[in-house]
Write a protein that holds these residues in place. Structure first.
Motif, mmCIF file in Angstrom:
data_model
loop_
_atom_site.group_PDB
_atom_site.id
_atom_site.type_symbol
_atom_site.label_atom_id
_atom_site.label_comp_id
_atom_site.label_asym_id
_atom_site.label_seq_id
_atom_site.Cartn_x
_atom_site.Cartn_y
_atom_site.Cartn_z
ATOM 1 N N ASP A 1 -11.211 -4.413 -11.145
ATOM 2 C CA ASP A 1 -10.964 -4.513 -9.698
ATOM 3 C C ASP A 1 -11.067 -3.161 -9.009
ATOM 4 N N ARG A 2 -10.565 -2.093 -9.651
ATOM 5 C CA ARG A 2 -10.663 -0.746 -9.061
ATOM 6 C C ARG A 2 -12.118 -0.334 -8.887
ATOM 7 N N PHE A 3 -12.933 -0.606 -9.899
ATOM 8 C CA PHE A 3 -14.358 -0.281 -9.802
ATOM 9 C C PHE A 3 -15.013 -1.110 -8.700
ATOM 10 N N ALA A 4 -14.695 -2.406 -8.655
ATOM 11 C CA ALA A 4 -15.276 -3.284 -7.627
ATOM 12 C C ALA A 4 -14.917 -2.795 -6.222
ATOM 13 N N LYS A 5 -13.684 -2.347 -6.043
ATOM 14 C CA LYS A 5 -13.263 -1.833 -4.736
ATOM 15 C C LYS A 5 -14.082 -0.598 -4.355
ATOM 16 N N SER A 6 -14.293 0.312 -5.286
ATOM 17 C CA SER A 6 -15.085 1.511 -5.000
ATOM 18 C C SER A 6 -16.559 1.178 -4.783
ATOM 19 N N PHE A 7 -17.074 0.172 -5.484
ATOM 20 C CA PHE A 7 -18.470 -0.225 -5.309
ATOM 21 C C PHE A 7 -18.693 -0.894 -3.952
ATOM 22 N N GLY A 8 -17.658 -1.551 -3.446
ATOM 23 C CA GLY A 8 -17.786 -2.235 -2.157
ATOM 24 C C GLY A 8 -18.895 -3.270 -2.185
ATOM 25 N N GLN B 1 -24.501 -0.384 -14.183
ATOM 26 C CA GLN B 1 -23.390 -0.202 -15.106
ATOM 27 C C GLN B 1 -23.641 -1.091 -16.320
ATOM 28 N N ALA B 2 -23.117 -0.682 -17.454
ATOM 29 C CA ALA B 2 -23.262 -1.488 -18.671
ATOM 30 C C ALA B 2 -22.454 -2.778 -18.536
ATOM 31 N N GLU B 3 -23.047 -3.884 -18.965
ATOM 32 C CA GLU B 3 -22.343 -5.172 -18.873
ATOM 33 C C GLU B 3 -21.124 -5.222 -19.790
ATOM 34 N N GLU B 4 -21.100 -4.393 -20.820
ATOM 35 C CA GLU B 4 -19.969 -4.339 -21.734
ATOM 36 C C GLU B 4 -18.689 -3.866 -21.034
ATOM 37 N N PHE B 5 -18.824 -3.252 -19.866
ATOM 38 C CA PHE B 5 -17.680 -2.803 -19.078
ATOM 39 C C PHE B 5 -16.703 -3.958 -18.817
ATOM 40 N N LEU B 6 -17.232 -5.127 -18.496
ATOM 41 C CA LEU B 6 -16.379 -6.271 -18.145
ATOM 42 C C LEU B 6 -15.523 -6.739 -19.312
ATOM 43 N N ALA B 7 -16.098 -6.800 -20.501
ATOM 44 C CA ALA B 7 -15.362 -7.286 -21.671
ATOM 45 C C ALA B 7 -14.448 -6.221 -22.283
ATOM 46 N N SER B 8 -14.667 -4.955 -21.925
ATOM 47 C CA SER B 8 -13.934 -3.861 -22.546
ATOM 48 C C SER B 8 -12.765 -3.342 -21.718
ATOM 49 N N ASN B 9 -12.584 -3.868 -20.510
ATOM 50 C CA ASN B 9 -11.553 -3.345 -19.621
ATOM 51 C C ASN B 9 -10.700 -4.461 -19.034
ATOM 52 N N ARG B 10 -9.462 -4.093 -18.695
ATOM 53 C CA ARG B 10 -8.543 -5.054 -18.083
ATOM 54 C C ARG B 10 -8.972 -5.361 -16.652
ATOM 55 N N GLU B 11 -8.464 -6.460 -16.146
ATOM 56 C CA GLU B 11 -8.832 -6.933 -14.820
ATOM 57 C C GLU B 11 -8.519 -5.906 -13.729
#
Length: 133
Positions: free
Chosen positions: A87-94, A73-83
């Motif tokens: 968290d939703r992505f992290a949950k799906s990534f497991g 995933q692009a690292e810009e995802f972290l700075a461009s989205n709310r927590e």
């Protein structure tokens, strides 16, 4: 002989055909609505409208039937989205191995993919690349 149509899981025949061709270490892109078109790779466009379906909708349906070895995933995802989105992505990534890299490097991986599934997802930098295990 009794035949039955698919009644659960992934029902889209184009996605089923695409994932059936993916082998060990091949990659698959799941992209948002605005992701550029790549003429050299097969694209299955399932975008219906803004936000339907999402990248995570597709990922969550793929996970039970597709052995994922790693995710990019692009690292810009972290700075461009709310927590809460992160968290939703992290949950799906497991526990799957995740590599975040600059968006320009992420896009260099795209032409090597077996295919791309385009969604209606509006999440900035929410695109992912899955590598089969």
């Amino acid at each position: 002989m009794i035949t039955r149509m698919l009644q659960s899981g992934i029902l889209n025949p184009h996605i089923l055909q695409l994932i059936a061709r993916i082998r060990h270490t091949n990659t698959l892109v799941i992209a948002d609505w605005a992701f550029p078109f790549w003429p050299q790779i097969e694209t299955v466009d399932i975008s219906l409208t803004h936000g339907i379906p999402t990248v995570l909708d597709v990922l969550d349906l793929l996970t039970p039937v597709f052995k994922i070895g790693r995710i990019w995933q692009a690292e810009e995802f972290l700075a461009s989205n709310r927590e809460d989105c992160v968290d939703r992505f992290a949950k799906s990534f497991g526990d799957l191995p995740l590599t975040r890299e600059p968006h320009v490097d992420f896009k260099k991986r795209v032409p090597h993919a077996i295919g791309l599934i385009r969604t209606g997802d509006p999440t900035p930098y929410g695109n992912i690349i899955l590598e089969s295990a």
